[in-house]
Write an enzyme that holds these catalytic residues in place. Structure first.
Site, PDB file in Angstrom:
ATOM      1  N   SER A 265       0.837  -1.199   0.000  1.00 30.12           N
ATOM      2  CA  SER A 265       0.000   0.000   0.000  1.00 30.12           C
ATOM      3  C   SER A 265       0.874   1.252   0.000  1.00 30.12           C
ATOM      4  CB  SER A 265      -0.965  -0.042   1.189  1.00 30.12           C
ATOM      5  OG  SER A 265      -1.988   0.925   1.072  1.00 30.12           O
ATOM      6  N   ASP A 353     -10.125  -4.435  -4.984  1.00 34.12           N
ATOM      7  CA  ASP A 353      -9.541  -3.388  -4.137  1.00 34.12           C
ATOM      8  C   ASP A 353     -10.239  -2.058  -4.410  1.00 34.12           C
ATOM      9  OD1 ASP A 353      -7.915  -1.557  -2.782  1.00 34.12           O
ATOM     10  OD2 ASP A 353      -6.098  -2.707  -3.190  1.00 34.12           O
ATOM     11  N   HIS A 385      -8.026  -5.039  -0.820  1.00 34.23           N
ATOM     12  CA  HIS A 385      -6.821  -4.380  -0.322  1.00 34.23           C
ATOM     13  C   HIS A 385      -6.337  -5.111   0.937  1.00 34.23           C
ATOM     14  CE1 HIS A 385      -4.286  -0.771  -0.487  1.00 34.23           C
ATOM     15  NE2 HIS A 385      -4.297  -0.767   0.818  1.00 34.23           N
TER      16      HIS A 385
END
Length: 412
Positions: A265, A353, A385
């Site tokens: 991320s 995601d 995610h």
């Protein structure tokens, strides 16, 4: 029956009646409702950060949900009486079973697609180019029974909270994961995620321990957080960490010619920037798990739903909007740095995601290929995610399998 045994008999019969009632009514209904509720999150995107763990976790435990839903169906068929409620529960459990099977049904074709992507970039014989000693320690298959038993842990050397800098009197530390034996090892510099606002080097410790047990040094590093410290403070801290690491290669058992950087991320965003900048450290490879790559477009085209409020997150990180700070948004976008051949890059994104959409990873992949870089883009269609937060889950087992192969090949 004697009179003194009668109360005990009645008590036993009462307990048996209660158990029979639970088995015949409450347990099947509860399993049906729980299974349906959790299975729905395999296809429903989480609308808020509070609900995100459900969207992330449900696909990863789908084999468990298959079992729960199958048991619910059997109990409903066996015990529940006829009626509209029973039929409704049964239909719900059948729907839940179908939903929970989706990741497993998609797994074979996804794995085949990943294998083709790896071979097309690294070569059809890339596996045999990995040293045999390394191959022997790698996962033999992309999906094992580890979902139920857990991915085995192994003994390693571990040192935490080694301070490498203190900008503005903020102590920055690293955690060091090393194989048991002294030596010179390929190294992964690990950068944690958390919207650039939270997290510690302790994040993703299971992965770091796993890789250290398989012959890698893993250095998990820290950086200052937004909104108090805005970009490029975070990249400055990553560069400082690399300077420290390169000054201590002998102390940390690091082979300076075999260093990769990896992040998740926001950490993947910083990993990409650290490897793509013009004066980058000697990085041989990059592993990007669902990292933001083009912040201007990310601001202008937020996902829907948007559980972390992407625009507010980017404003906290950069200090304003793209209209106010266009140059800073470009500088902070890894996509904009792809103007020349760059280190081999593995990009892994989740198809579901709604924090960092997979289309951004695909655009970076295309850009890397256009300048002659080796790049591999793997999209897990059922994953959300932070899918690898469930370390032994379906998606992470697949991602771990190909991450090991990629690092084994590029750091051989």
């Amino acid at each position: 029956m004697s009179q003194e045994n009668q109360p005990r008999f009645r008590k036993t019969r009462s307990l048996a009646s209660i158990f029979a009632f639970l088995l015949a009514s409450f347990i099947p209904s509860a399993l049906s409702l729980i299974g349906l509720f959790l299975s729905l999150w395999i296809v429903i995107p989480a609308p808020t950060l509070f609900l995100l763990p459900l969207g992330v976790g449900a696909p990863e435990i789908s084999p468990w949900l298959v079992g729960v839903n199958a048991i619910a169906i059997l109990l409903l068929l066996r015990f529940l009486r006829k009626g509209w409620l029973s039929r409704l529960l049964l239909v719900g459990s059948v729907v839940a079973l179908i939903l929970s099977l989706l990741p497993l049904l998609q797994f074979p074709s996804t794995n085949q697609r990943f294998s083709i992507a790896m071979q097309s970039t690294l070569g059809a014989d890339y596996i045999n180019q990995i040293p045999q000693t390394k191959r022997a320690m790698m996962r033999p298959d992309p999906l094992l029974f580890d979902l139920f038993r857990g991915i085995p842990d192994s003994d390693i050397r571990y040192t935490s909270k080694i301070q490498f800098a203190a900008p503005d009197n903020v102590p920055l530390t690293l955690n060091l994961y090393q194989p048991l034996q002294k030596g010179k090892y390929p190294t992964i510099v690990m950068i944690y995620g958390g919207a650039w606002q939270y997290g510690t080097p302790d994040s993703n410790a299971a992965f770091s321990r796993y890789m250290a047990a398989r012959g890698y040094v893993v250095v998990a590093i820290d950086y200052r957080h937004a909104p108090q410290y805005k970009f490029p403070a975070q990249l400055d801290d990553i560069n400082t960490a690399f300077t420290h690491i390169l000054n201590h290669v002998d102390d940390y058992d690091i082979d300076r010619d075999r260093i990769a950087v990896m992040g998740r991320s926001a950490g993947a965003h910083l990993a990409l920037l650290s490897a793509f900048q013009s004066d980058a450290p000697p990085i041989k490879a990059v592993v990007d798990y669902y990292g933001p790559v083009e912040l201007t477009i990310g601001y202008r085209e937020p996902p829907n739903p948007d559980p972390i409020n992407s625009r507010a997150t980017l404003k906290a990180f950069l200090g304003g909007t793209p209209d106010e700070l266009p140059d800073l948004y470009r500088r902070a976008s890894p996509y904009q740095w792809v103007t020349r051949p760059l280190p081999p890059t593995l990009l892994i994104y989740g198809g579901r995601d709604h924090i960092v959409q997979a289309k951004f990873g695909k655009s970076l992949f295309d850009r890397l290929q256009s300048v002659g870089s080796r790049a591999i883009f793997l999209e897990i269609p059922w994953a959300d995610h932070a899918f690898d937060a469930v370390f032994n889950g379906v998606s992470n087992q697949l991602a771990l399998y190909y991450t090991e192969q990629f690092l084994g090949w590029v750091l051989r």
